[in-house]
Structure formats: C-alpha cells, structure tokens
Design an enzyme around this catalytic site. Sequence first.
Site, PDB file in Angstrom:
ATOM      1  N   HIS A  71      -2.386   8.636  -2.442  1.00  0.00           N
ATOM      2  CA  HIS A  71      -2.520   7.171  -2.546  1.00  0.00           C
ATOM      3  C   HIS A  71      -3.713   6.766  -3.396  1.00  0.00           C
ATOM      4  CE1 HIS A  71      -0.146   6.969   1.504  1.00  0.00           C
ATOM      5  NE2 HIS A  71       0.647   7.127   0.455  1.00  0.00           N
ATOM      6  N   CYS A 119      -8.690  -5.329 -23.170  1.00  0.00           N
ATOM      7  CA  CYS A 119      -7.740  -6.459 -23.240  1.00  0.00           C
ATOM      8  C   CYS A 119      -8.186  -7.661 -22.431  1.00  0.00           C
ATOM      9  CB  CYS A 119      -6.361  -5.994 -22.753  1.00  0.00           C
ATOM     10  SG  CYS A 119      -6.274  -5.833 -20.955  1.00  0.00           S
TER      11      CYS A 119
HETATM   12  C1  BV8 Z   1       6.803   3.292  -2.434  1.00  0.00           C
HETATM   13  C2  BV8 Z   1      -3.809   2.979  -0.436  1.00  0.00           C
HETATM   14  C3  BV8 Z   1       8.568   3.019  -3.983  1.00  0.00           C
HETATM   15  C4  BV8 Z   1      -4.273   1.569  -0.346  1.00  0.00           C
HETATM   16  C5  BV8 Z   1      -1.866   3.120   1.059  1.00  0.00           C
HETATM   17  C6  BV8 Z   1       9.260  -2.672   1.008  1.00  0.00           C
HETATM   18  C7  BV8 Z   1       8.898  -2.752  -0.336  1.00  0.00           C
HETATM   19  C8  BV8 Z   1       8.360  -1.663  -1.009  1.00  0.00           C
HETATM   20  C9  BV8 Z   1       8.151  -0.483  -0.332  1.00  0.00           C
HETATM   21  C10 BV8 Z   1       8.485  -0.440   1.002  1.00  0.00           C
HETATM   22  C11 BV8 Z   1       9.058  -1.509   1.680  1.00  0.00           C
HETATM   23  N1  BV8 Z   1       9.283  -1.124   2.962  1.00  0.00           N
HETATM   24  C12 BV8 Z   1       8.884   0.134   3.133  1.00  0.00           C
HETATM   25  C13 BV8 Z   1       8.397   0.559   1.960  1.00  0.00           C
HETATM   26  C14 BV8 Z   1       7.831   1.810   1.679  1.00  0.00           C
HETATM   27  C15 BV8 Z   1       6.320   1.645   1.891  1.00  0.00           C
HETATM   28  C16 BV8 Z   1       6.071   1.929   3.354  1.00  0.00           C
HETATM   29  O1  BV8 Z   1       6.141   3.047   3.750  1.00  0.00           O
HETATM   30  N2  BV8 Z   1       5.780   0.890   4.129  1.00  0.00           N
HETATM   31  C17 BV8 Z   1       5.568   1.124   5.544  1.00  0.00           C
HETATM   32  C18 BV8 Z   1       4.395   0.322   6.030  1.00  0.00           C
HETATM   33  C19 BV8 Z   1       6.854   0.837   6.284  1.00  0.00           C
HETATM   34  N3  BV8 Z   1       5.714   2.618   1.030  1.00  0.00           N
HETATM   35  C20 BV8 Z   1       5.312   2.246  -0.191  1.00  0.00           C
HETATM   36  O2  BV8 Z   1       5.334   1.119  -0.625  1.00  0.00           O
HETATM   37  C21 BV8 Z   1       4.848   3.398  -1.062  1.00  0.00           C
HETATM   38  N4  BV8 Z   1       5.481   3.297  -2.328  1.00  0.00           N
HETATM   39  O3  BV8 Z   1       7.577   3.394  -1.521  1.00  0.00           O
HETATM   40  O4  BV8 Z   1       7.176   3.119  -3.722  1.00  0.00           O
HETATM   41  C22 BV8 Z   1       8.665   2.983  -5.438  1.00  0.00           C
HETATM   42  C23 BV8 Z   1       9.225   4.064  -6.100  1.00  0.00           C
HETATM   43  C24 BV8 Z   1       9.362   4.003  -7.470  1.00  0.00           C
HETATM   44  C25 BV8 Z   1       8.900   2.887  -8.174  1.00  0.00           C
HETATM   45  C26 BV8 Z   1       8.299   1.819  -7.499  1.00  0.00           C
HETATM   46  C27 BV8 Z   1       8.183   1.859  -6.109  1.00  0.00           C
HETATM   47  C28 BV8 Z   1       3.348   3.316  -1.289  1.00  0.00           C
HETATM   48  C29 BV8 Z   1       2.617   3.461   0.016  1.00  0.00           C
HETATM   49  C30 BV8 Z   1       1.122   3.619  -0.259  1.00  0.00           C
HETATM   50  C31 BV8 Z   1       0.365   2.444   0.320  1.00  0.00           C
HETATM   51  N5  BV8 Z   1      -1.073   2.650   0.150  1.00  0.00           N
HETATM   52  N6  BV8 Z   1      -3.162   3.356   0.822  1.00  0.00           N
HETATM   53  C32 BV8 Z   1      -5.397   1.402   0.645  1.00  0.00           C
HETATM   54  O5  BV8 Z   1      -5.855   2.385   1.241  1.00  0.00           O
HETATM   55  O6  BV8 Z   1      -5.824   0.240   0.775  1.00  0.00           O
HETATM   56  S1  BV8 Z   1      -1.226   3.522   2.542  1.00  0.00           S
HETATM   57  C33 BV8 Z   1      -2.399   3.473   3.755  1.00  0.00           C
HETATM   58  O7  BV8 Z   1      -1.716   3.851   4.950  1.00  0.00           O
HETATM   59  C34 BV8 Z   1      -3.532   4.482   3.623  1.00  0.00           C
HETATM   60  O8  BV8 Z   1      -3.399   5.363   2.531  1.00  0.00           O
HETATM   61  C35 BV8 Z   1      -3.378   5.290   4.901  1.00  0.00           C
HETATM   62  O9  BV8 Z   1      -3.811   6.597   4.791  1.00  0.00           O
HETATM   63  C36 BV8 Z   1      -1.914   5.236   5.022  1.00  0.00           C
HETATM   64  C37 BV8 Z   1      -1.277   5.723   6.260  1.00  0.00           C
HETATM   65  O10 BV8 Z   1      -2.014   5.251   7.332  1.00  0.00           O
HETATM   66  P1  BV8 Z   1      -2.742   6.400   8.202  1.00  0.00           P
HETATM   67  O11 BV8 Z   1      -3.534   7.251   7.291  1.00  0.00           O
HETATM   68  O12 BV8 Z   1      -1.716   7.057   9.038  1.00  0.00           O
HETATM   69  O13 BV8 Z   1      -3.761   5.558   9.027  1.00  0.00           O
HETATM   70  P2  BV8 Z   1      -3.433   4.733  10.364  1.00  0.00           P
HETATM   71  O14 BV8 Z   1      -4.594   3.823  10.580  1.00  0.00           O
HETATM   72  O15 BV8 Z   1      -2.054   4.172  10.284  1.00  0.00           O
HETATM   73  O16 BV8 Z   1      -3.398   5.869  11.495  1.00  0.00           O
HETATM   74  C38 BV8 Z   1      -4.574   6.566  11.839  1.00  0.00           C
HETATM   75  C39 BV8 Z   1      -4.167   7.719  12.748  1.00  0.00           C
HETATM   76  O17 BV8 Z   1      -5.350   8.490  13.014  1.00  0.00           O
HETATM   77  C40 BV8 Z   1      -3.627   7.274  14.077  1.00  0.00           C
HETATM   78  O18 BV8 Z   1      -2.524   8.119  14.432  1.00  0.00           O
HETATM   79  C41 BV8 Z   1      -4.803   7.495  15.040  1.00  0.00           C
HETATM   80  O19 BV8 Z   1      -4.350   7.827  16.342  1.00  0.00           O
HETATM   81  C42 BV8 Z   1      -5.454   8.679  14.411  1.00  0.00           C
HETATM   82  N7  BV8 Z   1      -6.898   8.817  14.700  1.00  0.00           N
HETATM   83  C43 BV8 Z   1      -7.804   7.843  14.990  1.00  0.00           C
HETATM   84  N8  BV8 Z   1      -9.019   8.408  15.163  1.00  0.00           N
HETATM   85  C44 BV8 Z   1      -8.873   9.754  14.951  1.00  0.00           C
HETATM   86  C45 BV8 Z   1      -7.524  10.015  14.661  1.00  0.00           C
HETATM   87  N9  BV8 Z   1      -7.059  11.248  14.417  1.00  0.00           N
HETATM   88  C46 BV8 Z   1      -7.953  12.254  14.466  1.00  0.00           C
HETATM   89  N10 BV8 Z   1      -9.271  12.099  14.730  1.00  0.00           N
HETATM   90  C47 BV8 Z   1      -9.758  10.856  14.984  1.00  0.00           C
HETATM   91  N11 BV8 Z   1     -11.065  10.685  15.261  1.00  0.00           N
HETATM   92 ZN    ZN Z   2      -6.912  -3.803 -20.199  1.00  0.00          ZN
END
Ligand code: BV8
Ligand code: ZN
Length: 272
Positions: free
Chosen positions: A137, A176
């Site tokens: 990402h 740009c």
């Molecule tokens: C794509 C960067 C297609 C930014 C991130 C409608 C329209 C378009 C797309 C979609 C749509 N519906 C669904 C989608 C697909 C979408 C998607 O999956 N949506 C989800 C929400 C349903 N995906 C996308 O859009 C992806 N692209 O599909 O493109 C395409 C193909 C061709 C051409 C064009 C398009 C892109 C997804 C990337 C988004 N960007 N990050 C930023 O950081 O601001 S994602 C973001 O969520 C972060 O990267 C993060 O890492 C990621 C996942 O979250 P987690 O890492 O799991 O973090 P979270 O807080 O959720 O969980 C933490 C976990 O840790 C928990 O389980 C917790 O219990 C645990 N924890 C807590 N403390 C600890 C621990 N574990 C261990 N030790 C601890 N101490």
């Molecule tokens: Zn530019």
Amino acid sequence: MTTTATASGDLGAAIARAAAGLRTARRVMVFTGAGMSADSGIATFRDAMTGLWSQFDPQALATPAGFDADPPLVWGWYESRRQQVMLATPNAGHAAVAQLQRQRPGWQVVTQNVDDLHERAAAAAGVPPGQAPVHLHGSLFAARCHHCARPFSLPPGLPGEPADGRLLPPPRCAACGGPVRPGVVWFGEALPRAAWKQADAAARACDAMLVVGTSGVVYPAAGLPALTLSLGRPVWVVDPDAAGAGSHPQLHHLQGRAAEVLPLLAAAIASG
Ligand code: BV8
Ligand code: ZN
C-alpha cells in the site's frame, strides 16, 4: 482444527508448536498490518483517526476523491502520520522479525503498512537488501505529483504542525504545478504492480505464512493468507483479537501482541 492460545493459558504451547512448524519451513512469508506497529505507538488504521481527524472516516480520507475535495486536510493527515512514524521506533516485534530474516534467507516480509519500521529494524539487524519488505500500500516517505506522478522529495526533518493550527496546502509539483500527494495506495486505486506480483508469488511459494496484526478486511491484500491455505500450507496469526482469524484446519492463532509474541516465537525457533 484451529488452535487459539490465550495469552495467559497455552500461549507457550502454541508458540512451541508454531516454532516447530516454522523452524523447518525454508520459505516463510511474514504478512503484516497496522497491528505490527501498534506497539510502537502508531495507531492502527481503524483507530488512526485521532484529534482533528477523529471526525472523519479513514476510508473517506484515504481516497482520491477525499484528497480532491480537501487537499490540505488529507495532506495534513498524512503529514501528521509521517511525523508520528518519524518519532516512533521499531518495537520488539519488528526486531524479532528482522532477527529471523537475518538468520533465515527464505523469510520475506510483505506489509500493508505505510511506515518504515520494518526497514529500520532490518537495517539495525543487518538484514540483506534482497530481503527488503514489500509494501503493498505504498509508503508515507514517498510522495508524488497528483497530476503528472513526478516523484517529490519530501524535505528532511519533521513535518511540523502549522503554527496557528491552520492546515497547510500540499506542496506544488515543480514540473506541472499540480498538488503533491502521499505515495500511498488509496481505496479504489490499483496496488503497485511489481509489489503485488512479489506478494502473490511469495504467498504461493512459501512453505508457511506468519500473519501479524491485520483485520483482514482490505482486498486484494487480505486474500493472501487464504491463497496460502488453499495450497495446503499452514498459516499462523499473531493478534490479540481472536475474532478476525477465521477458521481453517491449517490456520493457527497465537493470541497476543506482536511485541510480546514475536520475540518468544523467534527464541523458540532458535532454540530448536
Ligand atoms: C483495489 C494506504 C482495484 C492508505 C490502505 C469499492 C470501490 C473500489 C474498491 C473497493 C470497493 N469495495 C471494496 C473495494 C476494494 C477495497 C477494499 O478492500 N475495501 C475494503 C474496506 C472493503 N480495496 C481497494 O480499494 C484496493 N484497491 O481494490 O483496486 C483496482 C484495480 C485496478 C485498477 C483500479 C482499481 C486498495 C486498498 C488499499 C487501501 N489503502 N492503506 C493509508 O494507510 O492511509 S489500506 C489500510 O488498511 C492500511 O494499509 C492498513 O494496513 C490496511 C488494512 O488494515 P489493517 O492493517 O488490517 O489494520 P486494522 O486497523 O484494520 O487492523 C489492525 C489489526 O491489528 C486488528 O486485527 C487488531 O486486532 C490487531 N492489533 C492491534 N494491536 C495489535 C494487533 N496485532 C498485533 N499486535 C498488536 N499490538
Ligand atoms: Zn506534476
């Protein structure tokens, strides 16, 4: 059968079983999410909305439309997160993963995180550059023009907060004049092709996967553990929350924090 060890109960036994499995694996993919950095004080993605940004949904801000609608707000959010990472240090979990990579050339990190904590732990442990983490990402430390995609060199030092609390507009592209955006993958944007290819290949080729700190809701990254399981390879999940692990005969859950479990796991692997 899914083994879930509770932090107080049979975590030690579950770690010993995981160590036995991972010790003999030649290729291991370590797949990390925001929970990997939580013990470094970096709020997890779904908890990331603190202060000014607490009134916003991260999924709304982490989109091209969110940036187009309010560039200073989104740029400010990423700069405050970049500053938080610059002030943080890799935790014992990052260090344990780097130590395992140092000892085992077949261990590869694939991360959803946009921080540089894996890199900093790997540098401290002397992990070869060929085992650099794959960022699915993007990164807070890469920026580019939103219009022409020309890379933008972020100024050295801390981003700093605007003196009067006002959010500053993003810098402008020298080529740009377009607004500079963070080098992360927003929702609705494709993942970097090379990174995805590497991650998909690693999930198919690994003998085992170690998943650390991800809620498994963001695709296509979230599909990687299931891909490894579908090939009959074991997956161990380190997460204090048992809910997200799912269930599968080859899926094993080590219930605990990354900074707590991973050093124990690294020691158990080394002692075998
Ligand atoms: C794509 C960067 C297609 C930014 C991130 C409608 C329209 C378009 C797309 C979609 C749509 N519906 C669904 C989608 C697909 C979408 C998607 O999956 N949506 C989800 C929400 C349903 N995906 C996308 O859009 C992806 N692209 O599909 O493109 C395409 C193909 C061709 C051409 C064009 C398009 C892109 C997804 C990337 C988004 N960007 N990050 C930023 O950081 O601001 S994602 C973001 O969520 C972060 O990267 C993060 O890492 C990621 C996942 O979250 P987690 O890492 O799991 O973090 P979270 O807080 O959720 O969980 C933490 C976990 O840790 C928990 O389980 C917790 O219990 C645990 N924890 C807590 N403390 C600890 C621990 N574990 C261990 N030790 C601890 N101490
Ligand atoms: Zn530019």
